[in-house]
Design an enzyme around this catalytic site. Structure first.
Site, PDB file in Angstrom:
ATOM      1  N   HIS A  65       0.823  -1.225   0.000  1.00 30.17           N
ATOM      2  CA  HIS A  65       0.000   0.000   0.000  1.00 30.17           C
ATOM      3  C   HIS A  65       0.852   1.269   0.000  1.00 30.17           C
ATOM      4  O   HIS A  65       1.896   1.340   0.654  1.00 30.17           O
ATOM      5  CB  HIS A  65      -1.045  -0.024   1.111  1.00 30.17           C
ATOM      6  CG  HIS A  65      -0.560   0.115   2.513  1.00 30.17           C
ATOM      7  ND1 HIS A  65      -0.343   1.345   3.097  1.00 30.17           N
ATOM      8  CD2 HIS A  65      -0.291  -0.796   3.469  1.00 30.17           C
ATOM      9  CE1 HIS A  65       0.034   1.162   4.365  1.00 30.17           C
ATOM     10  NE2 HIS A  65       0.080  -0.119   4.616  1.00 30.17           N
ATOM     11  N   ASP A 176       5.851   2.204   7.100  1.00 36.52           N
ATOM     12  CA  ASP A 176       4.542   1.582   6.865  1.00 36.52           C
ATOM     13  C   ASP A 176       3.754   2.497   5.924  1.00 36.52           C
ATOM     14  O   ASP A 176       3.186   3.486   6.369  1.00 36.52           O
ATOM     15  CB  ASP A 176       3.811   1.404   8.198  1.00 36.52           C
ATOM     16  CG  ASP A 176       2.423   0.834   8.029  1.00 36.52           C
ATOM     17  OD1 ASP A 176       2.108   0.311   6.944  1.00 36.52           O
ATOM     18  OD2 ASP A 176       1.636   0.926   8.987  1.00 36.52           O
ATOM     19  N   GLU A 211      -5.208   1.754   2.244  1.00 36.17           N
ATOM     20  CA  GLU A 211      -5.160   0.564   3.110  1.00 36.17           C
ATOM     21  C   GLU A 211      -5.449   0.932   4.551  1.00 36.17           C
ATOM     22  O   GLU A 211      -6.103   0.186   5.277  1.00 36.17           O
ATOM     23  CB  GLU A 211      -3.774  -0.105   3.005  1.00 36.17           C
ATOM     24  CG  GLU A 211      -3.663  -1.450   3.715  1.00 36.17           C
ATOM     25  CD  GLU A 211      -3.263  -1.359   5.187  1.00 36.17           C
ATOM     26  OE1 GLU A 211      -3.323  -2.381   5.887  1.00 36.17           O
ATOM     27  OE2 GLU A 211      -2.902  -0.269   5.667  1.00 36.17           O
ATOM     28  N   GLU A 212      -4.901   2.090   4.970  1.00 40.75           N
ATOM     29  CA  GLU A 212      -4.995   2.455   6.389  1.00 40.75           C
ATOM     30  C   GLU A 212      -6.425   2.739   6.838  1.00 40.75           C
ATOM     31  O   GLU A 212      -6.699   2.832   8.031  1.00 40.75           O
ATOM     32  CB  GLU A 212      -4.094   3.671   6.680  1.00 40.75           C
ATOM     33  CG  GLU A 212      -2.605   3.427   6.455  1.00 40.75           C
ATOM     34  CD  GLU A 212      -1.963   2.509   7.497  1.00 40.75           C
ATOM     35  OE1 GLU A 212      -2.669   2.051   8.405  1.00 40.75           O
ATOM     36  OE2 GLU A 212      -0.765   2.248   7.375  1.00 40.75           O
ATOM     37  N   ASP A 234       3.426  -5.952   4.007  1.00 34.38           N
ATOM     38  CA  ASP A 234       3.164  -4.817   4.886  1.00 34.38           C
ATOM     39  C   ASP A 234       4.143  -4.906   6.047  1.00 34.38           C
ATOM     40  O   ASP A 234       4.994  -5.796   6.087  1.00 34.38           O
ATOM     41  CB  ASP A 234       1.692  -4.859   5.366  1.00 34.38           C
ATOM     42  CG  ASP A 234       1.139  -3.462   5.615  1.00 34.38           C
ATOM     43  OD1 ASP A 234       1.907  -2.584   6.052  1.00 34.38           O
ATOM     44  OD2 ASP A 234      -0.071  -3.253   5.390  1.00 34.38           O
ATOM     45  N   HIS A 321       3.395   3.285  13.385  1.00 36.52           N
ATOM     46  CA  HIS A 321       2.457   4.414  13.419  1.00 36.52           C
ATOM     47  C   HIS A 321       2.888   5.507  14.397  1.00 36.52           C
ATOM     48  O   HIS A 321       2.058   6.190  14.987  1.00 36.52           O
ATOM     49  CB  HIS A 321       1.025   3.949  13.727  1.00 36.52           C
ATOM     50  CG  HIS A 321       0.388   3.202  12.593  1.00 36.52           C
ATOM     51  ND1 HIS A 321      -0.969   2.974  12.490  1.00 36.52           N
ATOM     52  CD2 HIS A 321       0.925   2.622  11.496  1.00 36.52           C
ATOM     53  CE1 HIS A 321      -1.242   2.288  11.391  1.00 36.52           C
ATOM     54  NE2 HIS A 321      -0.094   2.059  10.772  1.00 36.52           N
TER      55      HIS A 321
HETATM   56 ZN   LIG Z   1       0.592  -0.859   6.603  1.00 33.69          ZN
END
Ligand SMILES: [Zn+2]
Length: 355
Positions: A65, A176, A211-212, A234, A321
């Site tokens: 992603h 990410d 995706e998130e 991922d 994150h």
């Molecule tokens: Zn991810």
């Protein structure tokens, strides 16, 4: 890692792509893969697909992603402070005091502000702040001054970019999943330059969007492509730092190769081929077990149309994150090797039915 590839990874990271605002990174991905792919297509959702052997009946889909977590401005007060909500799941406690870019009519510096610790009441200082307690200060003194450069709906990203740490480790925001997108570009380059993909097997390496916030891009792209097999790459939550409890969700260490998911999210034939590739090519890997539905693109790939033989690879990542995620570049390389090894082992008649 070759210098040109590392520079490409750094550029992907430096370029903002909160969900719904992926175009600048999509542009970079398109440019990179267009040198190696037979065909590059962007769809109406914004997914970018780089294909080798588009005429082949057997189709492999790779999903990395392109989007990252971020923020979006939803209110500007009369003193010029910006209030915002999140795009994707962020760790609010790590955001206080961070420098941000507000992508408005122009790119504007800002900081995430909160009441000073000296003014917090005793019970307030014990609580984790929520988004309602935070704002963005761009230095404006009035709504008019702020609105000259920022608007409602402007996306916001943290400023932290790529930096090398000791060994092969590195830190950045949004590994990410810029790392997963990067791997997609590298597998297209490697399979085009080094060969090995069966001429009657097609690879579609996708940078997917959103995706998130629920893997929306993977869902529509998989429907359109109808692949026979798919790999999602991922980031995986590393469990190798102080206070980590591998008893809770399994061990995943930086520097020991990608996690290979096994269990209900993984087709058993896909798992066998991945393990065979790792064994035959001496690629390091770590087995992971997860019994619930995957919180990645793999979930929607697997249940696409009448079902897709899906696998999930996870690059170990610390501090997911947050503004300063940490990974090991050797794991990124090993993931590239493993995905290439998988693709080279697919034949036009590979049967993914679990008997
Ligand atoms: Zn991810």
């Amino acid at each position: 890692m070759r210098d040109a590839s590392l520079e490409h990874l750094k550029t992907l990271i430096a370029t903002p792509s909160p969900s719904g605002f992926e175009q600048p990174v999509a542009h970079l991905y398109r440019n990179y893969v267009s040198e190696f792919a037979d065909k590059v297509i962007t769809d109406v959702m914004g997914n970018v697909s780089a294909c080798i052997n588009p005429q082949a009946a057997m189709r492999i889909m790779y999903a990395g992603h392109m989007d990252e977590i971020g923020f979006i401005v939803h209110f500007i007060d009369e003193d010029g402070f910006l209030f915002f909500n999140t795009i994707g799941g962020t760790d609010v406690a790590t955001e206080i005091g961070q420098r941000v870019w507000v992508h408005g009519k122009e790119r504007v510096q800002g900081v995430i502000g909160r009441k000073a610790i000296q003014t917090l009441k005793a019970d307030e200082s014990k609580q984790t702040p929520t988004l309602k307690d935070l704002w963005i200060d761009i230095g404006a003194t009035s709504r008019e001054q702020a609105e000259a450069v920022v608007k409602i709906g402007s996306p916001v990203t943290l400023q932290t970019e790529f930096a090398a740490l000791l060994g092969s480790n590195a830190t950045a925001r949004a590994f990410d999943n810029k790392a997963g997108l990067f791997i997609g570009g590298e597998i297209v380059r490697r399979l085009a330059e080094e060969g090995g993909l069966h001429p009657d097997v097609g690879l579609y390496a996708l940078g997917t969007v959103q995706e998130e916030i629920g893997s929306r891009g993977a869902q529509t792209a998989a429907f359109n492509l109808a692949p026979h097999t798919a790999l999602a790459v991922d980031m995986g939550v590393a469990m190798d730092y102080p206070l980590a409890r591998p008893e809770e969700q399994g061990r995943l260490d930086l520097g020991k190769g990608p996690g290979i998911s096994q269990g209900p999210n993984t087709n058993p034939i896909v798992l066998d081929i991945l393990l065979k590739a790792a064994l035959e090519e001496s690629i390091p890997y770590q087995l992971q077990a997860y019994g619930d539905k995957s919180p990645t693109d793999a979930r929607l790939l697997q249940t696409n149309r009448s079902g897709v033989a899906t696998g999930l690879l996870s690059v170990p990542l610390r501090y997911m994150h947050t503004p300063s995620e940490v990974l090991c570049l050797n794991d990124v390389e090993a993931t590239i090797d493993l995905v290439c090894g998988y693709c080279r082992r697919i034949r036009p008649d590979t049967d993914f039915t679990p008997w």
